[in-house]
Design a protein around this motif. Structure first.
Motif, PDB file in Angstrom:
ATOM      1  N   MET A   1       0.849  -1.173   0.000  1.00  0.00           N
ATOM      2  CA  MET A   1       0.000   0.000   0.000  1.00  0.00           C
ATOM      3  C   MET A   1       0.897   1.240   0.000  1.00  0.00           C
ATOM      4  N   LYS A   2       0.505   2.208  -0.787  1.00  0.00           N
ATOM      5  CA  LYS A   2       1.249   3.466  -0.868  1.00  0.00           C
ATOM      6  C   LYS A   2       0.326   4.610  -0.467  1.00  0.00           C
ATOM      7  N   ARG A   3       0.840   5.479   0.412  1.00  0.00           N
ATOM      8  CA  ARG A   3       0.087   6.665   0.828  1.00  0.00           C
ATOM      9  C   ARG A   3       0.880   7.911   0.469  1.00  0.00           C
ATOM     10  N   THR A   4       0.183   8.884  -0.093  1.00  0.00           N
ATOM     11  CA  THR A   4       0.807  10.154  -0.427  1.00  0.00           C
ATOM     12  C   THR A   4      -0.034  11.269   0.168  1.00  0.00           C
ATOM     13  N   GLY A   5       0.598  12.085   1.002  1.00  0.00           N
ATOM     14  CA  GLY A   5      -0.100  13.212   1.611  1.00  0.00           C
ATOM     15  C   GLY A   5       0.031  14.452   0.750  1.00  0.00           C
ATOM     16  N   TYR A   6      -1.015  15.250   0.753  1.00  0.00           N
ATOM     17  CA  TYR A   6      -1.037  16.474  -0.036  1.00  0.00           C
ATOM     18  C   TYR A   6      -1.402  17.659   0.842  1.00  0.00           C
ATOM     19  N   GLU A   7      -0.711  18.759   0.589  1.00  0.00           N
ATOM     20  CA  GLU A   7      -1.003  20.019   1.276  1.00  0.00           C
ATOM     21  C   GLU A   7      -1.734  20.930   0.300  1.00  0.00           C
ATOM     22  N   HIS A   8      -2.197  22.060   0.796  1.00  0.00           N
ATOM     23  CA  HIS A   8      -2.906  23.040  -0.038  1.00  0.00           C
ATOM     24  C   HIS A   8      -2.099  24.329  -0.039  1.00  0.00           C
ATOM     25  N   LYS A   9      -1.893  24.894  -1.209  1.00  0.00           N
ATOM     26  CA  LYS A   9      -1.034  26.077  -1.316  1.00  0.00           C
ATOM     27  C   LYS A   9      -1.545  27.266  -0.506  1.00  0.00           C
ATOM     28  N   ASN A  10      -2.839  27.334  -0.243  1.00  0.00           N
ATOM     29  CA  ASN A  10      -3.400  28.465   0.498  1.00  0.00           C
ATOM     30  C   ASN A  10      -3.685  28.146   1.966  1.00  0.00           C
ATOM     31  N   LEU A  11      -3.282  26.950   2.415  1.00  0.00           N
ATOM     32  CA  LEU A  11      -3.507  26.559   3.806  1.00  0.00           C
ATOM     33  C   LEU A  11      -2.177  26.188   4.449  1.00  0.00           C
ATOM     34  N   SER A  12      -2.106  26.336   5.754  1.00  0.00           N
ATOM     35  CA  SER A  12      -0.882  26.019   6.491  1.00  0.00           C
ATOM     36  C   SER A  12      -0.590  24.527   6.456  1.00  0.00           C
ATOM     37  N   THR A  13       0.692  24.187   6.411  1.00  0.00           N
ATOM     38  CA  THR A  13       1.110  22.808   6.610  1.00  0.00           C
ATOM     39  C   THR A  13       1.101  22.565   8.110  1.00  0.00           C
ATOM     40  N   LEU A  14       0.400  21.511   8.524  1.00  0.00           N
ATOM     41  CA  LEU A  14       0.192  21.257   9.947  1.00  0.00           C
ATOM     42  C   LEU A  14       0.846  19.951  10.371  1.00  0.00           C
ATOM     43  N   PRO A  15       1.260  19.841  11.640  1.00  0.00           N
ATOM     44  CA  PRO A  15       1.880  18.602  12.118  1.00  0.00           C
ATOM     45  C   PRO A  15       0.873  17.503  12.423  1.00  0.00           C
ATOM     46  N   TRP A  16      -0.417  17.800  12.315  1.00  0.00           N
ATOM     47  CA  TRP A  16      -1.450  16.874  12.763  1.00  0.00           C
ATOM     48  C   TRP A  16      -2.033  16.018  11.651  1.00  0.00           C
ATOM     49  N   PHE A  17      -2.049  16.523  10.427  1.00  0.00           N
ATOM     50  CA  PHE A  17      -2.660  15.789   9.324  1.00  0.00           C
ATOM     51  C   PHE A  17      -2.306  16.439   8.001  1.00  0.00           C
ATOM     52  N   HIS A  18      -2.600  15.703   6.918  1.00  0.00           N
ATOM     53  CA  HIS A  18      -2.496  16.250   5.564  1.00  0.00           C
ATOM     54  C   HIS A  18      -3.881  16.739   5.152  1.00  0.00           C
ATOM     55  N   TRP A  19      -3.921  17.716   4.265  1.00  0.00           N
ATOM     56  CA  TRP A  19      -5.199  18.226   3.754  1.00  0.00           C
ATOM     57  C   TRP A  19      -5.830  17.228   2.789  1.00  0.00           C
ATOM     58  N   GLY A  20      -5.021  16.394   2.206  1.00  0.00           N
ATOM     59  CA  GLY A  20      -5.507  15.327   1.330  1.00  0.00           C
ATOM     60  C   GLY A  20      -4.596  14.120   1.460  1.00  0.00           C
ATOM     61  N   LEU A  21      -5.125  12.946   1.209  1.00  0.00           N
ATOM     62  CA  LEU A  21      -4.335  11.725   1.317  1.00  0.00           C
ATOM     63  C   LEU A  21      -4.780  10.759   0.235  1.00  0.00           C
TER      64      LEU A  21
END
Length: 135
Positions: free
Chosen positions: A1-21
């Motif tokens: 299984m492969k997981r890739t986390g995604y952030e959002h350019k207009n939202l903060s990168t957070l230590p708690w979760f990704h904005w998309g996975l």
């Protein structure tokens, strides 16, 4: 299984979760129902302590999914529910407990909905969490 986390350019990168996975190749999923801080006799362990409740819930959930051979690193989503009595400072402390809990995860889970409600089923309960795992 492969997981890739995604952030959002207009939202903060957070230590708690990704904005998309994105999860590729998962063959099994494990759903842990919403859990609160109480034991088999419905006794709340951490009265008026939502941070302690969150810590206890995470440990309790880990005991549940470990029975099926899952680990923290298999968590792909968390949903949060806190009562209106949980302060902003306590909310940050709960998130810090979560960040510490997943600090060794290869990929952070995605964050589900954070709900703030009037109350849970028992007046002593201030936090309810549920997670979804995959492998």
């Amino acid at each position: 299984m492969k997981r890739t986390g995604y952030e959002h350019k207009n939202l903060s990168t957070l230590p708690w979760f990704h904005w998309g996975l994105n999860v590729e190749g998962a063959k099994e999923f494990f759903f842990v129902t919403g859990q609160c801080d109480y034991d088999k006799d419905s006794v709340t362990k951490h009265m008026n302590d939502p941070v302690g409740q969150a810590r206890h819930i995470l440990q309790q959930m880990e005991e549940t999914y470990a029975q099926a051979g899952y680990t923290r690193d298999n968590i792909i989503k968390i949903n949060w529910c806190v009562t209106k009595d949980v302060t902003e400072v306590q909310t940050t402390e709960i998130l810090d407990v979560w960040a510490d809990f997943i600090k060794d995860n290869e990929v952070k889970p995605m964050g589900g909905t954070w709900k703030r409600i009037h109350g849970l089923i028992h007046p002593n309960m201030m936090v309810e969490l549920e997670v979804v795992l995959a492998r």
